[in-house]
Enzyme design. Structure first.
Site, PDB file in Angstrom:
ATOM      1  N   SER A   1       0.819  -1.215   0.000  1.00 44.14           N
ATOM      2  CA  SER A   1       0.000   0.000   0.000  1.00 44.14           C
ATOM      3  C   SER A   1       0.851   1.264   0.000  1.00 44.14           C
ATOM      4  CB  SER A   1      -0.949  -0.004   1.197  1.00 44.14           C
ATOM      5  OG  SER A   1      -0.228  -0.095   2.418  1.00 44.14           O
TER       6      SER A   1
ATOM      7  N   LYS B   1       7.156   4.280  17.674  1.00 45.24           N
ATOM      8  CA  LYS B   1       5.736   4.670  17.786  1.00 45.24           C
ATOM      9  C   LYS B   1       4.818   3.480  17.522  1.00 45.24           C
ATOM     10  CE  LYS B   1       5.166   4.753  13.145  1.00 45.24           C
ATOM     11  NZ  LYS B   1       4.160   4.089  12.312  1.00 45.24           N
TER      12      LYS B   1
ATOM     13  N   ASN C   1      -0.971  -1.544  13.292  1.00 49.80           N
ATOM     14  CA  ASN C   1      -0.554  -1.793  14.683  1.00 49.80           C
ATOM     15  C   ASN C   1      -1.722  -1.569  15.638  1.00 49.80           C
ATOM     16  OD1 ASN C   1       2.566  -2.220  14.623  1.00 49.80           O
ATOM     17  ND2 ASN C   1       2.187  -0.523  13.229  1.00 49.80           N
TER      18      ASN C   1
END
Length: 350
Positions: free
Chosen positions: A10, A194, A259
């Site tokens: 993507s 992150k 995530n």
């Protein structure tokens, strides 16, 4: 310019769309022959961007040598676990073609075992004579929104501080703004870590916790990222920018984030193996949690959220025990952590 996108996922597809709209000649490389054929014949990539039509000038190939031959700039849009293998293959073809290129990666994670950042992996596997610079493009950016030309802002950094200017030039346009950043370590560490916090926020969301809880974990998670990052040589100010707090917000608070989605599915009782298989995409936060947990031990850095998430993923502690261990830690001053971050940075600057 002639630009090769290594990877047909993507993000690689959406970045190819930007480069094509900026009038560059884009050739995408992918191992999946059916995806390559779909891009060339149907001008779609429905497995990743189902409602998007690609320009007919974007081409694809499953021949890596042809892809390397085409590109003056190579963009590596592959998962972290594939970077070392792909870099070795690229190096072989660059040697064979006697060619030098600019290399830019967009991966966000750390290598298991070695704990290496992605740029470190690339320079270990590709001969110095074969590249002008190694750069990263990173920041708060969902592929789905880039493909729709929604305004997006990211950062670029590089080893030699030369390639980042070229990367800025080829990507920047009226809906995709690119800033230069001279802190390569900080940009890579922020983008990698992150994902850990986003995974945790997904779990909290799946368990029904609200904004109070999630905002607390995001804020304290940013402290953890900055503590480890500065110990690794990053500038703490980087974590206040696009590849720090910016990327953390977009990854931890959106259903676009794999995530975040993985965390929600874990909270619903699904197994990690089933989630990864059903999602069909790499969840970088899982391996990065393990790598960061080990790095924190090496650098003697306190990372309680990362530690608890590691125990939840790999040692099967309960959600209740995980939350209690975070909430009942030793009492501290909020600014104590900020002072530690600044001390780490000043020591590194000496």
């Amino acid at each position: 310019m002639n630009i090769t996108m290594i990877g047909t996922g993507s993000f690689g597809t959406s970045l190819s769309m930007i480069l094509d709209s900026n009038n560059h000649h884009v050739l995408m490389y992918g191992r999946n022959k059916s995806t390559v054929q779909e891009i060339n014949k149907d001008h779609t990539n429905k497995n990743y961007l189902k409602d998007i039509t690609l320009s007919e000038t974007i081409k694809a190939t499953d021949d890596l040598k042809d892809a390397i031959k085409h590109g003056d700039i190579l963009i590596l849009a592959v998962p972290v676990k594939a970077v070392r293998t792909v870099s070795k293959q690229i190096n072989d073809y660059l040697n064979e073609l006697d060619k030098q290129v600019l290399i830019c990666h967009v991966a966000k994670g750390l290598e298991l075992g070695t704990h290496k950042r992605v740029s470190e992996i690339i320079i270990e596997e590709i001969d110095e004579k074969n590249y002008t610079d190694v750069a990263i493009l990173s920041g708060p950016s969902h592929a789905e929104e880039i493909a729709l030309k929604q305004p997006t802002t990211v950062s670029t950094a590089s080893i030699n501080k030369i390639g980042q200017k070229q990367i800025q030039d080829i990507f920047i346009n009226k809906y995709f703004r690119v800033y230069e950043n001279n802190d390569l370590i900080g940009v890579e560490v922020g983008g990698a870590l992150k994902n850990i916090i986003a995974l945790g926020i997904g779990i909290l969301d799946g368990l029904g916790f609200g904004d109070n809880t999630k905002s607390a974990v995001i804020t304290r998670g940013l402290h953890e990222i900055a503590r480890l990052g500065t110990k690794m040589g990053a500038n703490p100010l980087t974590f206040m920018g696009l590849t720090g707090v910016g990327d953390l917000i977009v990854t931890a608070m959106s259903e676009h984030s794999r995530n975040f989605r993985c965390g929600k599915m874990l909270a619903s009782g699904q197994s990690l193996d089933d989630i990864v298989e059903n999602m069909g995409m790499v969840v970088e936060g899982v391996n990065t949690t393990k790598a960061a947990y080990e790095l924190a031990k090496i650098h003697d850095v306190d990372m309680p959220i990362t530690n608890v998430l590691y125990e939840y993923l790999f040692e099967s502690i309960s959600e209740t025990d995980a939350l209690i261990s975070l909430m009942m830690r030793e009492r501290k001053s909020e600014t104590e952590g900020l002072l530690e971050i600044m001390r780490n940075h000043l020591e590194a600057e000496k």
